[in-house]
Design a protein around this motif. Sequence first.
Motif, short mmCIF file in Angstrom:
data_model
loop_
_atom_site.label_atom_id
_atom_site.label_comp_id
_atom_site.label_asym_id
_atom_site.label_seq_id
_atom_site.Cartn_x
_atom_site.Cartn_y
_atom_site.Cartn_z
N GLY A 100 -67.16 24.77 -20.66
CA GLY A 100 -66.68 23.39 -21.21
C GLY A 100 -67.58 22.57 -21.72
O GLY A 100 -68.74 22.86 -21.47
N HIS A 154 -57.42 21.52 -22.75
CA HIS A 154 -58.24 20.31 -22.86
C HIS A 154 -57.31 19.06 -22.44
O HIS A 154 -56.10 18.96 -22.52
N GLU A 197 -56.39 19.45 -32.98
CA GLU A 197 -57.68 19.95 -32.51
C GLU A 197 -57.71 21.27 -32.30
O GLU A 197 -58.53 22.18 -31.71
N HIS A 244 -59.99 25.20 -30.44
CA HIS A 244 -59.55 26.29 -29.65
C HIS A 244 -59.88 27.63 -30.33
O HIS A 244 -60.28 28.33 -29.77
N TYR A 266 -62.89 19.68 -22.55
CA TYR A 266 -62.44 21.11 -23.13
C TYR A 266 -62.89 21.93 -21.88
O TYR A 266 -64.16 21.85 -21.48
N HIS A 311 -57.46 14.63 -20.80
CA HIS A 311 -57.80 13.27 -20.97
C HIS A 311 -58.11 12.61 -19.77
O HIS A 311 -57.37 11.53 -19.58
N SER A 360 -54.12 15.49 -25.19
CA SER A 360 -54.40 16.86 -24.57
C SER A 360 -53.35 18.04 -25.24
O SER A 360 -52.82 17.77 -25.92
#
Length: 212
Positions: A172, A103, A84, A88, A181, A105, A37
Amino acid sequence: MNSPLPYDPQRLAHCAGEIIVNVRELAQRGWTPATSSNFSRRIDGQHVAITVSGRDKGRLTEDDIMVVDLDGAPVATSHRPSAETLLHTQLYKRYPEIGCVLHTHSQTQTVASRLYAGQGHVHLEGYELLKAFAGTTTHDTELDLPVYPNTQDMPTLAAQVDATLDQQTLWGYLIDGHGLYAWGRDMGEARRHLEAFEFLLGCELELRRLRR
Ligand SMILES: CSC[C@@H](O)[C@@H](O)C(=O)COP(=O)(O)O
Ligand SMILES: [Zn+2]
């Protein structure tokens, strides 16, 4: 003499504090397993506070939050930003009003992403909780939450997200076998959207189980 920082350090402290408090709560729900995350908050028009790569998101401190510019380059730090980061910054760049990207999981998000990857989206319709999404005023609405193939190639993933955003308003998306996300204009709104997606995906999974 040190050169002055290109952002307001008090604003960074505020953003970092919000991330630490909120992410601790999300982690307690089991949505950030095994250092997964990542989380960010807009500082100003050119800078974003984001989690350092690889940190335990359930135990974040101020040292786990760093600053990047809108191209994802670290600003006044030797830390490495989230792997990642591009997912963003593409949102902050595209939408000046976006203030927060989350974000996670969770198991629900990950299982749903696997089940609906073939279809390319999860269709959500008829739920009162759809009103949690900014701009929605009735349950009598529908939305397709996209599911993208997973990849470590962030520019490829970002290009797919951009193509969808050209077509529709989104709050999202899912990545197959990976997670969710969600974003909003501030932490409260992004968190509301994240929690709404989590709840609605849980409902869809449960309905699927019961109808089998
Ligand atoms: C620990 S596996 C998960 C990572 O590969 C990634 O998907 C993730 O969410 C966290 O990456 P990070 O670089 O710490 O921001
Ligand atoms: Zn991830």
